[in-house]
Design a protein around this motif. Sequence first.
Motif, PDB file in Angstrom:
ATOM      1  N   GLY A 169       0.803  -1.227   0.000  1.00 17.32           N
ATOM      2  CA  GLY A 169       0.000   0.000   0.000  1.00 17.32           C
ATOM      3  C   GLY A 169       0.830   1.268   0.000  1.00 17.32           C
ATOM      4  N   ALA A 170       2.170   1.147  -0.099  1.00 15.06           N
ATOM      5  CA  ALA A 170       3.032   2.327  -0.142  1.00 15.06           C
ATOM      6  C   ALA A 170       2.749   3.135  -1.408  1.00 15.06           C
ATOM      7  N   VAL A 171       2.737   4.466  -1.266  1.00 20.06           N
ATOM      8  CA  VAL A 171       2.395   5.338  -2.396  1.00 20.06           C
ATOM      9  C   VAL A 171       3.431   6.443  -2.555  1.00 20.06           C
ATOM     10  N   LEU A 172       3.876   6.616  -3.792  1.00 21.83           N
ATOM     11  CA  LEU A 172       4.736   7.730  -4.179  1.00 21.83           C
ATOM     12  C   LEU A 172       3.984   8.584  -5.191  1.00 21.83           C
ATOM     13  N   SER A 173       4.009   9.905  -5.001  1.00 21.58           N
ATOM     14  CA  SER A 173       3.446  10.830  -5.986  1.00 21.58           C
ATOM     15  C   SER A 173       4.566  11.680  -6.562  1.00 21.58           C
ATOM     16  N   ILE A 174       4.503  11.930  -7.874  1.00 24.62           N
ATOM     17  CA  ILE A 174       5.470  12.783  -8.554  1.00 24.62           C
ATOM     18  C   ILE A 174       4.686  13.838  -9.322  1.00 24.62           C
ATOM     19  N   SER A 175       4.988  15.089  -9.079  1.00 26.78           N
ATOM     20  CA  SER A 175       4.203  16.162  -9.699  1.00 26.78           C
ATOM     21  C   SER A 175       4.443  16.259 -11.192  1.00 26.78           C
ATOM     22  N   GLY A 176       5.603  15.815 -11.661  1.00 31.06           N
ATOM     23  CA  GLY A 176       6.004  16.112 -13.030  1.00 31.06           C
ATOM     24  C   GLY A 176       6.422  17.568 -13.143  1.00 31.06           C
ATOM     25  N   ASP A 177       6.974  17.945 -14.286  1.00 25.94           N
ATOM     26  CA  ASP A 177       7.318  19.340 -14.522  1.00 25.94           C
ATOM     27  C   ASP A 177       6.015  20.105 -14.713  1.00 25.94           C
ATOM     28  N   THR A 178       5.777  21.087 -13.868  1.00 23.43           N
ATOM     29  CA  THR A 178       4.474  21.747 -13.902  1.00 23.43           C
ATOM     30  C   THR A 178       4.508  23.090 -13.189  1.00 23.43           C
ATOM     31  N   CYS A 179       3.585  23.961 -13.564  1.00 26.93           N
ATOM     32  CA  CYS A 179       3.325  25.148 -12.773  1.00 26.93           C
ATOM     33  C   CYS A 179       2.439  24.744 -11.594  1.00 26.93           C
ATOM     34  N   TYR A 180       2.083  25.725 -10.755  1.00 32.72           N
ATOM     35  CA  TYR A 180       1.308  25.419  -9.549  1.00 32.72           C
ATOM     36  C   TYR A 180      -0.137  25.061  -9.862  1.00 32.72           C
ATOM     37  N   GLU A 181      -0.648  25.510 -11.014  1.00 30.49           N
ATOM     38  CA  GLU A 181      -2.061  25.344 -11.328  1.00 30.49           C
ATOM     39  C   GLU A 181      -2.327  23.962 -11.941  1.00 30.49           C
ATOM     40  N   VAL A 182      -2.212  22.943 -11.130  1.00 30.32           N
ATOM     41  CA  VAL A 182      -2.471  21.564 -11.553  1.00 30.32           C
ATOM     42  C   VAL A 182      -3.980  21.301 -11.490  1.00 30.32           C
ATOM     43  N   PRO A 183      -4.546  20.623 -12.494  1.00 31.16           N
ATOM     44  CA  PRO A 183      -5.990  20.357 -12.467  1.00 31.16           C
ATOM     45  C   PRO A 183      -6.441  19.661 -11.190  1.00 31.16           C
TER      46      PRO A 183
ATOM     47  N   GLU B  52       8.098  19.310  -8.179  1.00 30.54           N
ATOM     48  CA  GLU B  52       8.974  20.168  -8.963  1.00 30.54           C
ATOM     49  C   GLU B  52       9.001  21.583  -8.410  1.00 30.54           C
ATOM     50  N   GLY B  53      10.219  22.101  -8.194  1.00 32.53           N
ATOM     51  CA  GLY B  53      10.378  23.483  -7.761  1.00 32.53           C
ATOM     52  C   GLY B  53      11.706  24.003  -8.285  1.00 32.53           C
ATOM     53  N   ILE B  54      11.665  24.871  -9.276  1.00 31.26           N
ATOM     54  CA  ILE B  54      12.884  25.148 -10.037  1.00 31.26           C
ATOM     55  C   ILE B  54      13.744  26.279  -9.475  1.00 31.26           C
ATOM     56  N   VAL B  55      13.110  27.345  -8.936  1.00 31.53           N
ATOM     57  CA  VAL B  55      13.878  28.487  -8.444  1.00 31.53           C
ATOM     58  C   VAL B  55      13.178  29.152  -7.265  1.00 31.53           C
ATOM     59  N   HIS B  56      13.902  30.062  -6.620  1.00 36.21           N
ATOM     60  CA  HIS B  56      13.335  30.892  -5.564  1.00 36.21           C
ATOM     61  C   HIS B  56      12.441  31.949  -6.207  1.00 36.21           C
TER      62      HIS B  56
ATOM     63  N   LYS C 163       5.508  27.565 -16.528  1.00 36.16           N
ATOM     64  CA  LYS C 163       5.532  26.103 -16.557  1.00 36.16           C
ATOM     65  C   LYS C 163       6.316  25.426 -15.442  1.00 36.16           C
ATOM     66  N   HIS C 164       6.784  26.179 -14.456  1.00 41.75           N
ATOM     67  CA  HIS C 164       7.514  25.575 -13.343  1.00 41.75           C
ATOM     68  C   HIS C 164       7.060  26.207 -12.034  1.00 41.75           C
ATOM     69  N   MET C 165       7.167  25.454 -10.948  1.00 44.62           N
ATOM     70  CA  MET C 165       6.864  26.005  -9.631  1.00 44.62           C
ATOM     71  C   MET C 165       8.099  26.642  -9.011  1.00 44.62           C
ATOM     72  N   THR C 166       7.866  27.678  -8.220  1.00 39.31           N
ATOM     73  CA  THR C 166       8.915  28.212  -7.362  1.00 39.31           C
ATOM     74  C   THR C 166       9.067  27.291  -6.153  1.00 39.31           C
ATOM     75  N   LEU C 167      10.079  27.522  -5.353  1.00 35.75           N
ATOM     76  CA  LEU C 167      10.259  26.720  -4.142  1.00 35.75           C
ATOM     77  C   LEU C 167       9.068  26.855  -3.186  1.00 35.75           C
ATOM     78  N   PRO C 168       8.563  28.093  -2.915  1.00 32.43           N
ATOM     79  CA  PRO C 168       7.360  28.193  -2.079  1.00 32.43           C
ATOM     80  C   PRO C 168       6.157  27.511  -2.731  1.00 32.43           C
ATOM     81  N   GLY C 169       6.059  27.593  -4.051  1.00 28.04           N
ATOM     82  CA  GLY C 169       4.965  26.911  -4.735  1.00 28.04           C
ATOM     83  C   GLY C 169       5.027  25.414  -4.543  1.00 28.04           C
ATOM     84  N   ALA C 170       6.236  24.848  -4.622  1.00 25.56           N
ATOM     85  CA  ALA C 170       6.401  23.414  -4.414  1.00 25.56           C
ATOM     86  C   ALA C 170       6.021  23.018  -2.994  1.00 25.56           C
ATOM     87  N   ARG C 171       6.423  23.840  -2.036  1.00 24.83           N
ATOM     88  CA  ARG C 171       6.089  23.526  -0.634  1.00 24.83           C
ATOM     89  C   ARG C 171       4.582  23.610  -0.404  1.00 24.83           C
ATOM     90  N   ASP C 172       3.942  24.618  -0.992  1.00 25.90           N
ATOM     91  CA  ASP C 172       2.484  24.720  -0.871  1.00 25.90           C
ATOM     92  C   ASP C 172       1.801  23.542  -1.546  1.00 25.90           C
TER      93      ASP C 172
END
Length: 291
Positions: A184-198, A214-218, A244-253
């Motif tokens: 039942g172990a689960v891994l999720s991967i966001s893929g390369d993406t902006c914050y606005e995921v469906p 994914e979080g590419i820059v500050h 098309k990419h998340m910032t570090l705060p975006g990735a944490r959120d």
Amino acid sequence: MEVTLLGTGDTTGTPTVGCDCDTCERARDPDAELREQLRERGVDPTDGVERSRFSVHLRNEETGEVLLIDASPDFRTQFRREDVALPDAAVITHVHFDHLDGLGNAYRLLDHLPVHAADETDAQTGESVAETVRDQYDYLDTVSVHPKSPYEPFSAAGFEVTLVPVEHPPLVCYGLRVEEPATGAVLSISGDTCYEVPDRSREVLTGADLALVEGIVHPGACEFHPEGGAHHDDEGVPRTFGTKHMTLPGARDFADDVAADDYRIMHTAHYVPPERAFADDIAVDGERFSL
């Protein structure tokens, strides 16, 4: 499920070839504080910090099979360095070279590599990710391509895998949920993406034991992007860098949004200032997790 982070960097990696920025220099020659942090994370700092091009190695502890998520151009170095088993199957999330071009390593190394990829036609390329992989690697008899529909689970290397659309314009790109049925172990991967995921994709990615986001820059880097930043939080901090990419705060959120038990930020560029680039939640090559 044993997760090994083979490649945690963006398209140029860290340290970047020919770059003498402070972040690349600190990666090449970590100070005592960073070396100790790396050891605590189970990473050997002898040869410095590596964030090579993106790839994740999953070992099914019930069957012994290995699933590779994206085929990095650094395939050979990653597998030699981490001393992990070669893959029994692979998933390709999108057709940018830093996620795809390692497939050529299947030549003479593998008897057969089933490659799973999405079947949706990309308006930009006129073909699906699966079709692009088939076209580019049709000379490799060892590679067979298996088109998969988003949101429909399929089996690969003993795992249950679900591809989900994310937002990485102008190309289609996919995140994924990987579950080990026996545990039942689960891994999720966001893929390369902006914050606005469906929303539907976020639902599939929710509740993982570990999320790789994914979080590419500050966020301060957004002022240098032609498109600036987007998807600001309540304090005005951009959670998307450009389009098309998340910032570090975006990735944490995002990790918080999908309620992951633990997370690591991946695909991070060398533009992040050195005092922030090696925070404990920003992944480096060689980190391992047992889920």
